[in-house]
Design a protein around this motif. Structure first.
Motif, PDB file in Angstrom:
ATOM      1  N   LEU A  43      41.169  45.225  31.560  1.00  0.00           N
ATOM      2  CA  LEU A  43      40.069  44.772  32.414  1.00  0.00           C
ATOM      3  C   LEU A  43      39.522  45.925  33.258  1.00  0.00           C
ATOM      4  N   GLU A  44      40.449  46.717  33.804  1.00  0.00           N
ATOM      5  CA  GLU A  44      40.042  47.857  34.630  1.00  0.00           C
ATOM      6  C   GLU A  44      39.243  48.863  33.812  1.00  0.00           C
ATOM      7  N   ASP A  45      39.736  49.197  32.607  1.00  0.00           N
ATOM      8  CA  ASP A  45      39.057  50.185  31.769  1.00  0.00           C
ATOM      9  C   ASP A  45      37.679  49.703  31.322  1.00  0.00           C
ATOM     10  N   LEU A  46      37.509  48.388  31.218  1.00  0.00           N
ATOM     11  CA  LEU A  46      36.216  47.829  30.794  1.00  0.00           C
ATOM     12  C   LEU A  46      35.257  47.636  31.961  1.00  0.00           C
ATOM     13  N   GLY A  47      35.694  48.039  33.158  1.00  0.00           N
ATOM     14  CA  GLY A  47      34.806  47.993  34.316  1.00  0.00           C
ATOM     15  C   GLY A  47      34.746  46.654  35.007  1.00  0.00           C
ATOM     16  N   TYR A  48      35.664  45.745  34.748  1.00  0.00           N
ATOM     17  CA  TYR A  48      35.658  44.439  35.407  1.00  0.00           C
ATOM     18  C   TYR A  48      36.009  44.606  36.878  1.00  0.00           C
ATOM     19  N   SER A  49      35.237  43.971  37.761  1.00  0.00           N
ATOM     20  CA  SER A  49      35.444  44.122  39.203  1.00  0.00           C
ATOM     21  C   SER A  49      35.591  42.803  39.940  1.00  0.00           C
ATOM     22  N   GLY A  50      35.699  41.705  39.192  1.00  0.00           N
ATOM     23  CA  GLY A  50      35.833  40.407  39.843  1.00  0.00           C
ATOM     24  C   GLY A  50      37.274  40.071  40.160  1.00  0.00           C
ATOM     25  N   PHE A  51      37.469  38.782  40.540  1.00  0.00           N
ATOM     26  CA  PHE A  51      38.828  38.318  40.797  1.00  0.00           C
ATOM     27  C   PHE A  51      39.614  38.261  39.486  1.00  0.00           C
ATOM     28  N   LEU A  52      40.877  38.606  39.576  1.00  0.00           N
ATOM     29  CA  LEU A  52      41.736  38.516  38.386  1.00  0.00           C
ATOM     30  C   LEU A  52      42.012  37.063  38.054  1.00  0.00           C
ATOM     31  N   PRO A  53      42.133  36.750  36.769  1.00  0.00           N
ATOM     32  CA  PRO A  53      42.527  35.378  36.400  1.00  0.00           C
ATOM     33  C   PRO A  53      44.000  35.153  36.718  1.00  0.00           C
TER      34      PRO A  53
END
Length: 892
Positions: free
Chosen positions: A40-50
């Motif tokens: 998720l981090e490498d793909l640039g996701y910045s929201g709340f973690l599931p």
């Protein structure tokens, strides 16, 4: 590459939803969660973690129950069992763990659990089984089987109700309760579920996933490959092929994903390796051939956890190493010390206060000790050797080890619970010692488990023996591991097969790819194959399919695969490669490069071990010239290397003799005869004198035992008692033989017993003078002639006969007894006290006492000739050009 499957899932989720806070991502285990976050981090996701859960955690959440398992379940189950069927706890422990595992499987997989219990106790079915064994009616075995299931057919359902009343549930009950609650849970849930990489499913898991899919509340991603999905006989895809047939998968919701990776080009190497240590050595060689930057994408998979310590030591050259597997504490030194301690207390229950030296030594060498303790232990071990202590009384133990900081744990306890509390206090105190990190962790884990056991047993009163306490401690410790602190996202990964789930690697190295390790053995079960199959429970076939899936899924995306298996057949190892290797060789499109690792190195001719006489060794031999003994020469004739090791390099170490050695058996009789005859030296013996000796044989043996520093208890039982009685018999027969000689009119005067001589010069041509020393067992005057007598345990009369043939063949070890007598005759001839007197020499064999003294016979040769033989032996020992070897010598 290692994150490809998880990256694809993460990318799919981010594409469909900007925020994943209302998602529940379900994995088969905890480890993939770390890599999923990284994806998720490498793909640039910045929201709340599931929310992330394992399938087991989700199951327990749905059930709403508190799971009880392991020792806690065993204790509660036994307490309830005694209300129905009284039984000793030790007997209960023999069968309940296996039965509990079977019952959990029944509850998880069988559509009608009670039907399985009913089937197992059908008398007609069991009678048919008995008839198949040739019995017309129920025999003892089949009757016991029937009684077992009749009792447990009532007990197991009642146990579940008992646990449920207390708000508890076994693992199988958790699944059953979750199965009842799953509809209500799905209806109440507002979250979206994502199931990742699952394979074999229980009834609950299948129902949960399918109902969520039907309501469009879930996404399901499988990690599979067409190689085993499209082949109906390939067991790796057995479960996933069934899942693909679910009606929930259709044109609108496809089964995801079936990849085409396995057929891509791969390098597969198979290594047939003799032994586990050789596997770890080869592992090091393989990894050094992989580019350093590729180690980030490499996994070392251990199918045998016992290889971990050796693997760690071989991977010291790897800069970044992450170990997912725990270090089993059961294999560590302190754990072995605790096992030895429990064994000691089991023996104390039997022997009532008698301590066996090995039990103590095993404890003292495995348990960390303070500096003062080390001094006490060293003194204790010295005492054991010097006095040959095999069994020690409590009083003796208190005298020798009473000041030991942990002496109290060696004392017999009044009950197993007292022992448990002592062990708990002991492990707590040990943590204050100066310890290595591994020792500290080992002891801390034991302290934690012992505290858990102490708390759990507080409400129970049925641990009545150390044997039961040992079983309980082993149950707690058996699966405990010391976890390593590392960086799971960096470096070479060392893991077990289950830890590889959902992860992919460019390079994969598997160790111990043996049958029994892959697939693993199924474990104990009371439920036969046909019963399992007819009630939809897993059999060994399903177990094999699970292992096959893990194996093929791991290598399907790998570019290089190295498979190592132990080819040795020693011990429990069969030396058989895994059936999955044979499948790869026969069915896969990839060539399997087969290498045989041979460590025998027999191509070159082996040379015998030899030691050249260096200047330093010649200096030692020069010192030896002042203490030449007949036994040294005999040792050289038998094995020059033994002579070198024992008499030149170092003196022979003393060891504790559990059974009296032949050397000390001889000493026991020698010292006893010295005690008996020494008061009679220079006296012409009468029958009265000799009859008086017969009453002193027990006292003589006691004196000999004291000189040997042997405890009288050493001779109280077993073979040593027999040796003592044999020695008594030899003493009596020697005395009686002397008595017979006197009664027949011979004159007998004892001149000396155990006569010592030293410093007797003997000129060795080319090597100067040496000094002889030795002990003559007995000298007497028999009918006016001086006899020199040497006692031996056994004798072949040919060993004392010297003629032309002896010298033509050369002098060897078979002539050692005769050469020893010649050695003594020469030494005595140099004594002014006996100058000019006639001597005879002979051997008195303990095995043939009644035959009397067997004389040295020189048919064609004289004492001077034998002396030349002795000089030849000494000259060869001193010869700088003749090395010491293991070959018996013949001196011409």
């Amino acid at each position: 590459m290692k994150y490809s499957f998880l990256y694809r899932i993460a990318a799919e989720l981010i594409k469909d939803a900007k925020d994943l806070k209302d998602h529940v991502v379900v994995f088969p285990g905890k480890r993939p969660q770390i890599f999923f976050k990284k994806a998720l981090e490498d793909l640039g996701y910045s929201g709340f973690l599931p929310r992330m859960k394992t399938i087991e955690e989700l199951t327990e959440e749905i059930s709403g129950a508190t799971c009880i398992q392991g020792l806690a379940l065993t204790l509660e189950a036994y307490r309830f069992h005694t209300q129905l069927y009284p039984m000793e706890f030790s007997e209960f422990l023999k069968w309940f763990p296996a039965l509990a595992k079977d019952w959990d499987e029944i509850l998880k997989f069988a559509p009608e659990p009670l039907a399985v219990l009913d089937y197992m106790q059908e008398e007609e079915r069991i009678l048919q089984w008995a008839k198949s064994l040739g019995q017309d009616e129920l025999g003892e075995v089949s009757q016991r089987f029937l009684d077992f299931w009749k009792k447990n057919g009532e007990y197991l359902p009642q146990l579940d109700r008992h646990l449920e009343q207390q708000g508890l549930a076994s693992p199988g009950m958790v699944h059953l309760m979750a199965l009842k609650n799953v509809g209500q849970y799905i209806a109440a849930s507002k979250e979206r579920f994502v199931f990742c990489g699952l394979n074999a499913l229980t009834r609950l898991e299948e129902k949960l996933i399918r109902e969520l899919l039907a309501l469009d509340k879930a996404q399901c991603y499988f990690h599979s490959d067409s190689y085993y999905m499209d082949n109906s006989v390939q067991e790796a895809g057995a479960f996933l092929r069934r899942h693909r047939q679910w009606k929930e998968f259709n044109d609108f919701r496809q089964f995801q994903w079936v990849d085409q990776d396995f057929m891509q080009s791969k390098y597969i190497a198979l290594y047939e390796v003799p032994g586990n240590v050789t596997q770890t050595k080869l592992l090091s060689s393989i990894l050094q051939q992989i580019k350093p930057e590729e180690l980030e994408d490499t996994a070392v998979v251990l199918l045998d956890e016992n290889l971990l310590p050796s693997v760690i030591s071989e991977l010291s050259f790897v800069e970044h190493l992450n170990i997912t597997m725990g270090y089993p504490i059961k294999n560590m030194a302190f754990s072995q010390g605790i096992r030895a301690l429990l064994h000691l207390h089991k023996q104390l229950e039997i022997r009532s206060g008698s301590y066996y030296y090995k039990d103590l030594v095993n404890i003292l060498t495995a348990i960390p000790a303070a500096v003062t303790d080390n001094e006490i232990i060293a003194t204790f071990q010295k005492e054991l050797v010097e006095k040959n202590r095999v069994y020690l009384s409590y009083k003796m133990l208190k005298e020798l080890l009473g000041d030991l900081s942990y002496f109290s744990i060696l004392e017999k306890c009044s009950s197993p619970m007292e022992l448990l509390e002592k062990l708990l206090a002991f492990t707590t105190d040990l943590k204050t010692f100066k310890l290595s990190d591994l020792q500290y962790e080992n002891i801390s884990h034991f302290e934690k488990q012992l505290r858990i056991l102490s708390n759990q047993l507080a409400d129970f009163d049925f641990v009545h023996s150390v044997d039961v306490l040992e079983i309980l401690i082993n149950q707690l410790v058996q699966t405990q591991t010391i976890d390593f602190v590392g960086e799971p996202l960096k470096g070479l990964q060392v893991m077990g097969l289950l830890e590889t789930r959902l992860l992919t690697f460019k390079n994969v190295v598997l160790l111990s790819v043996n049958e029994g390790k892959l697939p693993g053995s199924g474990g104990n079960s009371y439920i036969p194959f046909n019963v399992r199959a007819s009630h939809q429970m897993h059999t060994y076939l399903e177990s094999d399919s699970i292992y096959a899936y893990h194996f093929y899924r791991l290598i399907q995306q790998a570019e290089k695969v190295y498979l190592l298996y132990n080819s040795l057949t020693s011990g429990i190892n069969s030396g058989e490669k895994s059936r999955f290797i044979t499948q790869l060789q026969m069915e896969s499109p990839h060539k399997v490069h087969h290498f045989v690792v041979d460590t025998s190195a027999t191509a070159t001719e082996t040379s015998e071990m030899s030691v050249s006489k260096t200047p330093a060794l010649l200096e030692r031999l020069e010192r030896w010239k002042s203490r030449v003994a007949a036994s040294h020469l005999n040792s050289y004739l038998y094995n020059p290397m033994d002579f070198y090791l024992k008499n030149i390099l170092y003196s022979q170490n003393e060891e504790i003799e559990e059974e009296l050695s032949s050397r000390n058996y001889g000493n026991l009789i020698h010292f006893s005869l010295e005690y008996l005859y020494e008061p009679l030296v220079e006296k012409y013996l009468t029958t009265k004198d000799l009859e008086g000796l017969l009453g002193q044989t027990e006292a003589a043996l006691a004196h000999a035992m004291e000189r040997l520093k042997h405890d009288p208890a050493y001779y109280a039982v077993g073979m040593n008692y027999i040796h003592k009685q044999m020695a008594l018999s030899v003493l009596e027969r020697i005395i009686k033989k002397d008595t017979q000689s006197v009664e027949e009119g011979s004159s007998l005067r004892i001149l000396a017993v155990e006569k010592r001589f030293s410093g007797v010069p003997l000129e060795i041509p080319g090597h100067g003078s040496v000094e002889l020393r030795g002990i003559i067992d007995r000298m007497d005057e028999f009918d006016g002639q001086v006899r020199l007598i040497d006692y031996k345990s056994s004798l072949n009369s040919q060993e004392l006969s010297f003629g032309l043939k002896s010298f033509q063949e050369g002098l060897s070890y078979k002539h050692s007894k005769g050469l020893q007598l010649a050695f003594y005759l020469y030494a005595l001839g140099q004594d002014a006290e006996y100058s000019g007197r006639a001597f005879s020499a002979g051997i008195w064999s303990f095995a043939k006492v009644g035959e009397g003294v067997q004389p040295l016979q020189m048919k064609d040769y004289t004492l001077e000739d034998l002396l030349e033989g002795i000089k030849g032996v000494i000259a060869e020992i001193l010869d700088p050009d003749v090395p010491f070897t293991r070959t018996q010598k013949v001196i011409y």
